[in-house]
Design a protein around this motif. Structure first.
Motif, PDB file in Angstrom:
ATOM      1  N   TYR A   1      30.106  69.259   3.194  1.00 27.52           N
ATOM      2  CA  TYR A   1      29.249  68.855   2.088  1.00 27.52           C
ATOM      3  C   TYR A   1      29.232  69.926   1.008  1.00 27.52           C
ATOM      4  O   TYR A   1      29.091  71.107   1.281  1.00 27.52           O
ATOM      5  CB  TYR A   1      27.832  68.603   2.592  1.00 27.52           C
ATOM      6  CG  TYR A   1      26.888  68.178   1.501  1.00 27.52           C
ATOM      7  CD1 TYR A   1      27.038  66.950   0.868  1.00 27.52           C
ATOM      8  CD2 TYR A   1      25.848  69.003   1.096  1.00 27.52           C
ATOM      9  CE1 TYR A   1      26.179  66.558  -0.143  1.00 27.52           C
ATOM     10  CE2 TYR A   1      24.981  68.612   0.088  1.00 27.52           C
ATOM     11  CZ  TYR A   1      25.150  67.400  -0.535  1.00 27.52           C
ATOM     12  OH  TYR A   1      24.299  67.022  -1.534  1.00 27.52           O
ATOM     13  N   ASP A   2      29.409  69.491  -0.239  1.00 27.97           N
ATOM     14  CA  ASP A   2      29.364  70.367  -1.408  1.00 27.97           C
ATOM     15  C   ASP A   2      28.056  70.082  -2.138  1.00 27.97           C
ATOM     16  O   ASP A   2      27.956  69.092  -2.864  1.00 27.97           O
ATOM     17  CB  ASP A   2      30.563  70.095  -2.308  1.00 27.97           C
ATOM     18  CG  ASP A   2      30.556  70.912  -3.590  1.00 27.97           C
ATOM     19  OD1 ASP A   2      29.612  71.694  -3.816  1.00 27.97           O
ATOM     20  OD2 ASP A   2      31.511  70.757  -4.371  1.00 27.97           O
ATOM     21  N   PRO A   3      27.024  70.922  -1.947  1.00 25.49           N
ATOM     22  CA  PRO A   3      25.722  70.645  -2.568  1.00 25.49           C
ATOM     23  C   PRO A   3      25.745  70.731  -4.091  1.00 25.49           C
ATOM     24  O   PRO A   3      24.959  70.063  -4.757  1.00 25.49           O
ATOM     25  CB  PRO A   3      24.808  71.710  -1.964  1.00 25.49           C
ATOM     26  CG  PRO A   3      25.700  72.781  -1.470  1.00 25.49           C
ATOM     27  CD  PRO A   3      27.010  72.134  -1.147  1.00 25.49           C
ATOM     28  N   THR A   4      26.657  71.500  -4.664  1.00 28.76           N
ATOM     29  CA  THR A   4      26.738  71.620  -6.121  1.00 28.76           C
ATOM     30  C   THR A   4      27.118  70.288  -6.766  1.00 28.76           C
ATOM     31  O   THR A   4      26.553  69.886  -7.770  1.00 28.76           O
ATOM     32  CB  THR A   4      27.762  72.701  -6.516  1.00 28.76           C
ATOM     33  OG1 THR A   4      27.396  73.924  -5.897  1.00 28.76           O
ATOM     34  CG2 THR A   4      27.821  72.876  -8.021  1.00 28.76           C
ATOM     35  N   ASN A   5      28.080  69.595  -6.172  1.00 29.27           N
ATOM     36  CA  ASN A   5      28.555  68.328  -6.715  1.00 29.27           C
ATOM     37  C   ASN A   5      28.021  67.111  -5.965  1.00 29.27           C
ATOM     38  O   ASN A   5      28.385  65.983  -6.288  1.00 29.27           O
ATOM     39  CB  ASN A   5      30.084  68.305  -6.723  1.00 29.27           C
ATOM     40  CG  ASN A   5      30.655  69.357  -7.641  1.00 29.27           C
ATOM     41  OD1 ASN A   5      30.315  69.407  -8.816  1.00 29.27           O
ATOM     42  ND2 ASN A   5      31.505  70.215  -7.111  1.00 29.27           N
TER      43      ASN A   5
ATOM     44  N   PRO B   1      36.947  67.669   0.729  1.00 26.41           N
ATOM     45  CA  PRO B   1      38.025  67.809   1.708  1.00 26.41           C
ATOM     46  C   PRO B   1      38.818  69.092   1.505  1.00 26.41           C
ATOM     47  O   PRO B   1      38.945  69.588   0.391  1.00 26.41           O
ATOM     48  CB  PRO B   1      38.908  66.596   1.421  1.00 26.41           C
ATOM     49  CG  PRO B   1      38.707  66.330  -0.028  1.00 26.41           C
ATOM     50  CD  PRO B   1      37.281  66.734  -0.336  1.00 26.41           C
ATOM     51  N   HIS B   2      39.312  69.627   2.589  1.00 25.48           N
ATOM     52  CA  HIS B   2      40.254  70.753   2.575  1.00 25.48           C
ATOM     53  C   HIS B   2      41.383  70.329   3.501  1.00 25.48           C
ATOM     54  O   HIS B   2      41.272  70.452   4.716  1.00 25.48           O
ATOM     55  CB  HIS B   2      39.563  72.024   3.076  1.00 25.48           C
ATOM     56  CG  HIS B   2      40.484  73.198   3.162  1.00 25.48           C
ATOM     57  ND1 HIS B   2      40.028  74.478   3.249  1.00 25.48           N
ATOM     58  CD2 HIS B   2      41.833  73.306   3.177  1.00 25.48           C
ATOM     59  CE1 HIS B   2      41.046  75.315   3.326  1.00 25.48           C
ATOM     60  NE2 HIS B   2      42.147  74.621   3.289  1.00 25.48           N
ATOM     61  N   ILE B   3      42.448  69.794   2.909  1.00 25.20           N
ATOM     62  CA  ILE B   3      43.511  69.171   3.691  1.00 25.20           C
ATOM     63  C   ILE B   3      44.843  69.860   3.426  1.00 25.20           C
ATOM     64  O   ILE B   3      45.229  70.070   2.278  1.00 25.20           O
ATOM     65  CB  ILE B   3      43.615  67.663   3.359  1.00 25.20           C
ATOM     66  CG1 ILE B   3      42.293  66.981   3.733  1.00 25.20           C
ATOM     67  CG2 ILE B   3      44.792  67.023   4.081  1.00 25.20           C
ATOM     68  CD1 ILE B   3      42.205  65.534   3.331  1.00 25.20           C
ATOM     69  N   HIS B   4      45.520  70.201   4.504  1.00 25.34           N
ATOM     70  CA  HIS B   4      46.879  70.725   4.427  1.00 25.34           C
ATOM     71  C   HIS B   4      47.824  69.585   4.796  1.00 25.34           C
ATOM     72  O   HIS B   4      47.507  68.765   5.661  1.00 25.34           O
ATOM     73  CB  HIS B   4      47.081  71.889   5.395  1.00 25.34           C
ATOM     74  CG  HIS B   4      46.349  73.120   4.981  1.00 25.34           C
ATOM     75  ND1 HIS B   4      47.000  74.239   4.530  1.00 25.34           N
ATOM     76  CD2 HIS B   4      45.030  73.408   4.926  1.00 25.34           C
ATOM     77  CE1 HIS B   4      46.108  75.171   4.222  1.00 25.34           C
ATOM     78  NE2 HIS B   4      44.900  74.684   4.461  1.00 25.34           N
TER      79      HIS B   4
ATOM     80  N   VAL C   1      31.122  65.706  12.531  1.00 26.07           N
ATOM     81  CA  VAL C   1      30.493  66.839  13.217  1.00 26.07           C
ATOM     82  C   VAL C   1      29.024  66.842  12.802  1.00 26.07           C
ATOM     83  O   VAL C   1      28.708  67.030  11.628  1.00 26.07           O
ATOM     84  CB  VAL C   1      31.176  68.174  12.829  1.00 26.07           C
ATOM     85  CG1 VAL C   1      30.439  69.351  13.451  1.00 26.07           C
ATOM     86  CG2 VAL C   1      32.640  68.157  13.235  1.00 26.07           C
ATOM     87  N   ALA C   2      28.136  66.607  13.776  1.00 21.07           N
ATOM     88  CA  ALA C   2      26.704  66.538  13.478  1.00 21.07           C
ATOM     89  C   ALA C   2      26.090  67.923  13.294  1.00 21.07           C
ATOM     90  O   ALA C   2      25.200  68.112  12.473  1.00 21.07           O
ATOM     91  CB  ALA C   2      25.980  65.783  14.583  1.00 21.07           C
ATOM     92  N   ALA C   3      26.556  68.903  14.051  1.00 22.09           N
ATOM     93  CA  ALA C   3      26.018  70.262  13.968  1.00 22.09           C
ATOM     94  C   ALA C   3      27.082  71.212  14.510  1.00 22.09           C
ATOM     95  O   ALA C   3      27.915  70.805  15.304  1.00 22.09           O
ATOM     96  CB  ALA C   3      24.734  70.384  14.765  1.00 22.09           C
ATOM     97  N   PRO C   4      27.097  72.459  14.099  1.00 26.75           N
ATOM     98  CA  PRO C   4      26.210  73.088  13.124  1.00 26.75           C
ATOM     99  C   PRO C   4      26.559  72.654  11.706  1.00 26.75           C
ATOM    100  O   PRO C   4      27.663  72.174  11.439  1.00 26.75           O
ATOM    101  CB  PRO C   4      26.476  74.580  13.306  1.00 26.75           C
ATOM    102  CG  PRO C   4      27.898  74.637  13.776  1.00 26.75           C
ATOM    103  CD  PRO C   4      28.095  73.387  14.602  1.00 26.75           C
ATOM    104  N   GLN C   5      25.631  72.840  10.792  1.00 28.55           N
ATOM    105  CA  GLN C   5      25.823  72.445   9.404  1.00 28.55           C
ATOM    106  C   GLN C   5      26.833  73.356   8.714  1.00 28.55           C
ATOM    107  O   GLN C   5      26.805  74.571   8.872  1.00 28.55           O
ATOM    108  CB  GLN C   5      24.495  72.513   8.660  1.00 28.55           C
ATOM    109  CG  GLN C   5      24.613  72.186   7.191  1.00 28.55           C
ATOM    110  CD  GLN C   5      23.315  72.411   6.440  1.00 28.55           C
ATOM    111  OE1 GLN C   5      22.299  72.712   7.027  1.00 28.55           O
ATOM    112  NE2 GLN C   5      23.372  72.278   5.138  1.00 28.55           N
ATOM    113  N   SER C   6      27.739  72.754   7.947  1.00 30.91           N
ATOM    114  CA  SER C   6      28.686  73.499   7.119  1.00 30.91           C
ATOM    115  C   SER C   6      28.568  72.990   5.700  1.00 30.91           C
ATOM    116  O   SER C   6      28.292  71.822   5.473  1.00 30.91           O
ATOM    117  CB  SER C   6      30.124  73.290   7.592  1.00 30.91           C
ATOM    118  OG  SER C   6      30.328  73.840   8.858  1.00 30.91           O
ATOM    119  N   THR C   7      28.775  73.873   4.746  1.00 35.43           N
ATOM    120  CA  THR C   7      28.806  73.460   3.345  1.00 35.43           C
ATOM    121  C   THR C   7      30.081  73.998   2.729  1.00 35.43           C
ATOM    122  O   THR C   7      30.680  74.934   3.236  1.00 35.43           O
ATOM    123  CB  THR C   7      27.591  73.987   2.553  1.00 35.43           C
ATOM    124  OG1 THR C   7      27.536  75.404   2.653  1.00 35.43           O
ATOM    125  CG2 THR C   7      26.294  73.380   3.056  1.00 35.43           C
ATOM    126  N   ALA C   8      30.490  73.393   1.642  1.00 31.98           N
ATOM    127  CA  ALA C   8      31.693  73.833   0.930  1.00 31.98           C
ATOM    128  C   ALA C   8      31.314  74.204  -0.487  1.00 31.98           C
ATOM    129  O   ALA C   8      30.470  73.563  -1.096  1.00 31.98           O
ATOM    130  CB  ALA C   8      32.727  72.716   0.904  1.00 31.98           C
TER     131      ALA C   8
END
Length: 133
Positions: free
Chosen positions: A51-55, A60-63, A96-103
């Motif tokens: 999740y990107d809180p700014t936008n 996504p971060h995909i290779h 993924v429910a937890a832990p919380q991650s942000t981008a």
């Protein structure tokens, strides 16, 4: 869904843009900000979603590794910027429910970084994933 990962996907793309350049890099350690446009490729990739809180969206971060069909499947590998699916994509998306991650955008990288509270004894640097809370 606010966060998750894509363990792998296969796809046929009519066109794709990935991070890359044909120019000599002045600083091989610096981020590359240009893109390469390819057409008619087969692809395999994977990545993360956070999740990107700014936008207020999921970033996504995909290779991806792509092979050019009409050029003996010659390959290119990089960060996926955009793509148009030609026929279909087979993809697993795991929430993924937890832990919380942000981008958030990282000014020294061409990718997103996963961030949260940084322990005071560690430098603030890009990381692939960081536990929050």
């Amino acid at each position: 869904m606010r966060q998750g990962y894509i363990p792998g996907f296969i796809a046929g793309f009519s066109q794709v843009q990935i991070v890359g350049t044909c120019d000599k890099l002045d600083d091989p350690n610096a981020p590359v900000w240009t893109k390469v446009h390819l057409t008619n490729v087969e692809a395999f990739g994977g990545g993360t979603l956070a999740y990107d809180p700014t936008n207020n969206n999921v970033a996504p971060h995909i290779h991806v590794a792509v092979g050019l069909k009409e050029h003996s499947a010659v390959g290119h590998t990089s960060h996926l910027l955009s793509a148009h699916v030609q026929f279909l994509t087979e993809m697993l998306v795991i929430e993924v429910a937890a832990p919380q991650s942000t981008a958030s955008a990282n000014p020294t990288s061409t990718t997103f970084r996963f961030c949260g509270s940084t322990p005071p004894d560690l430098p603030d640097r890009p990381v692939e994933a960081k536990r929050v809370g």
